[in-house]
Design an enzyme around this catalytic site. Structure first.
Site, PDB file in Angstrom:
ATOM      1  N   LYS A  13     -41.762   9.942 -30.384  1.00  0.00           N
ATOM      2  CA  LYS A  13     -41.267  10.931 -29.416  1.00  0.00           C
ATOM      3  C   LYS A  13     -42.369  11.354 -28.454  1.00  0.00           C
ATOM      4  O   LYS A  13     -42.142  11.470 -27.264  1.00  0.00           O
ATOM      5  CB  LYS A  13     -40.698  12.150 -30.147  1.00  0.00           C
ATOM      6  CG  LYS A  13     -39.473  11.854 -30.997  1.00  0.00           C
ATOM      7  CD  LYS A  13     -38.901  13.096 -31.653  1.00  0.00           C
ATOM      8  CE  LYS A  13     -39.841  13.817 -32.574  1.00  0.00           C
ATOM      9  NZ  LYS A  13     -40.193  13.080 -33.803  1.00  0.00           N
ATOM     10  N   ARG A  88     -33.962  21.287 -34.563  1.00  0.00           N
ATOM     11  CA  ARG A  88     -33.970  20.407 -35.732  1.00  0.00           C
ATOM     12  C   ARG A  88     -32.805  20.686 -36.662  1.00  0.00           C
ATOM     13  O   ARG A  88     -32.629  19.976 -37.641  1.00  0.00           O
ATOM     14  CB  ARG A  88     -35.276  20.550 -36.499  1.00  0.00           C
ATOM     15  CG  ARG A  88     -36.431  19.958 -35.748  1.00  0.00           C
ATOM     16  CD  ARG A  88     -37.644  19.867 -36.614  1.00  0.00           C
ATOM     17  NE  ARG A  88     -38.741  19.304 -35.844  1.00  0.00           N
ATOM     18  CZ  ARG A  88     -39.824  18.815 -36.358  1.00  0.00           C
ATOM     19  NH1 ARG A  88     -39.980  18.812 -37.659  1.00  0.00           N
ATOM     20  NH2 ARG A  88     -40.772  18.336 -35.600  1.00  0.00           N
ATOM     21  N   ARG A 123     -52.170   7.979 -39.507  1.00  0.00           N
ATOM     22  CA  ARG A 123     -52.555   8.645 -38.262  1.00  0.00           C
ATOM     23  C   ARG A 123     -53.785   9.528 -38.491  1.00  0.00           C
ATOM     24  O   ARG A 123     -53.910  10.183 -39.503  1.00  0.00           O
ATOM     25  CB  ARG A 123     -51.395   9.490 -37.741  1.00  0.00           C
ATOM     26  CG  ARG A 123     -51.639  10.061 -36.357  1.00  0.00           C
ATOM     27  CD  ARG A 123     -50.552  11.004 -35.919  1.00  0.00           C
ATOM     28  NE  ARG A 123     -49.309  10.310 -35.649  1.00  0.00           N
ATOM     29  CZ  ARG A 123     -48.177  10.926 -35.335  1.00  0.00           C
ATOM     30  NH1 ARG A 123     -48.118  12.233 -35.259  1.00  0.00           N
ATOM     31  NH2 ARG A 123     -47.081  10.230 -35.107  1.00  0.00           N
ATOM     32  N   ARG A 156     -54.067  15.200 -40.660  1.00  0.00           N
ATOM     33  CA  ARG A 156     -53.385  16.482 -40.765  1.00  0.00           C
ATOM     34  C   ARG A 156     -52.764  16.627 -42.148  1.00  0.00           C
ATOM     35  O   ARG A 156     -52.346  15.640 -42.747  1.00  0.00           O
ATOM     36  CB  ARG A 156     -52.281  16.602 -39.697  1.00  0.00           C
ATOM     37  CG  ARG A 156     -52.825  16.716 -38.297  1.00  0.00           C
ATOM     38  CD  ARG A 156     -51.775  16.860 -37.217  1.00  0.00           C
ATOM     39  NE  ARG A 156     -50.383  16.808 -37.607  1.00  0.00           N
ATOM     40  CZ  ARG A 156     -49.386  16.488 -36.794  1.00  0.00           C
ATOM     41  NH1 ARG A 156     -49.634  16.173 -35.540  1.00  0.00           N
ATOM     42  NH2 ARG A 156     -48.140  16.478 -37.210  1.00  0.00           N
ATOM     43  N   ARG A 167     -41.240  15.355 -45.372  1.00  0.00           N
ATOM     44  CA  ARG A 167     -40.782  15.566 -43.983  1.00  0.00           C
ATOM     45  C   ARG A 167     -39.598  14.673 -43.651  1.00  0.00           C
ATOM     46  O   ARG A 167     -38.636  15.104 -43.009  1.00  0.00           O
ATOM     47  CB  ARG A 167     -41.923  15.286 -42.989  1.00  0.00           C
ATOM     48  CG  ARG A 167     -42.993  16.342 -42.974  1.00  0.00           C
ATOM     49  CD  ARG A 167     -44.185  15.923 -42.156  1.00  0.00           C
ATOM     50  NE  ARG A 167     -43.883  15.861 -40.728  1.00  0.00           N
ATOM     51  CZ  ARG A 167     -44.697  15.312 -39.832  1.00  0.00           C
ATOM     52  NH1 ARG A 167     -45.833  14.759 -40.199  1.00  0.00           N
ATOM     53  NH2 ARG A 167     -44.353  15.308 -38.553  1.00  0.00           N
TER      54      ARG A 167
END
Length: 192
Positions: A13, A88, A123, A156, A167
């Site tokens: 996104k 969401r 990531r 993170r 998630r």
């Protein structure tokens, strides 16, 4: 032009938003970025968000809605904006309609969910400038060091393999019903 950009975490996104910003001069509004900024500044929303984000959970609707409402009222967007990460849930979508902003499109980024765990858990983000890298797909020239500013790269808390799995499960349960919601409204566009 105002756009809602949907899709699971790690679907790209942010990358697509950057392309749309460049092409149409839109403002990219990422609720995740807003929460991380609030967390860094230790605002009320930041303290609340930290608790939920560190375990890979969504911040409850009430706090998220209020934060987005404040942000949209405090800012003007000359060419329009892209909402990335909001709404969401159906509750958030209905509240968004009450903010009196019209949306031209809802774009849903579709990706194989199994690939997302690998993509997100690899990531790494720069602590200084926020640039992102990936240990396999886009590694920095020097491990642990940002190519852009020399800052330290870190993973993170919400991108550990365990948090990513939570998630994605949360996304499947809470966010996927929005696809039906926006399909019924006739505003959804699916992209792979």
């Amino acid at each position: 032009m105002n756009i809602i950009l949907m899709g699971p975490p790690g679907a790209g996104k942010g990358t697509q938003a950057a392309n749309l910003v460049k092409e149409y001069g839109l403002t990219h509004i990422s609720t995740g970025d807003i929460f991380r900024k609030a967390l860094k500044e230790q605002t009320k929303y930041g303290v609340i968000a930290k608790y939920f984000m560190q375990f890979g959970h969504l911040v409850p609707d009430d706090y998220t809605i209020e934060m987005v409402r404040e942000y949209l009222k405090e800012n003007t967007f000359e060419n329009g904006f892209i909402l990335d990460g909001f709404p969401r849930t159906i509750v958030q979508a209905r509240e968004l309609e009450s903010i009196e902003k019209e949306f031209d499109f809802t774009i849903d980024a579709i990706i194989n969910l199994d690939k997302l765990v690998k993509r997100l858990s690899g990531r790494r983000t720069c602590k200084e400038c926020g640039a992102t890298f990936h240990v396999e797909f886009n590694p920095p020239k020097v491990e642990g060091v940002c190519d852009k500013c020399g800052g330290e790269l870190y993973q993170r808390e919400d991108e550990s393999e365990e948090a990513v799995t939570i998630r994605l499960d949360t996304y499947n349960k809470q966010t996927k019903p929005l696809i039906d919601y926006y399909t019924m409204k006739g505003t959804i566009i699916n992209i792979n």
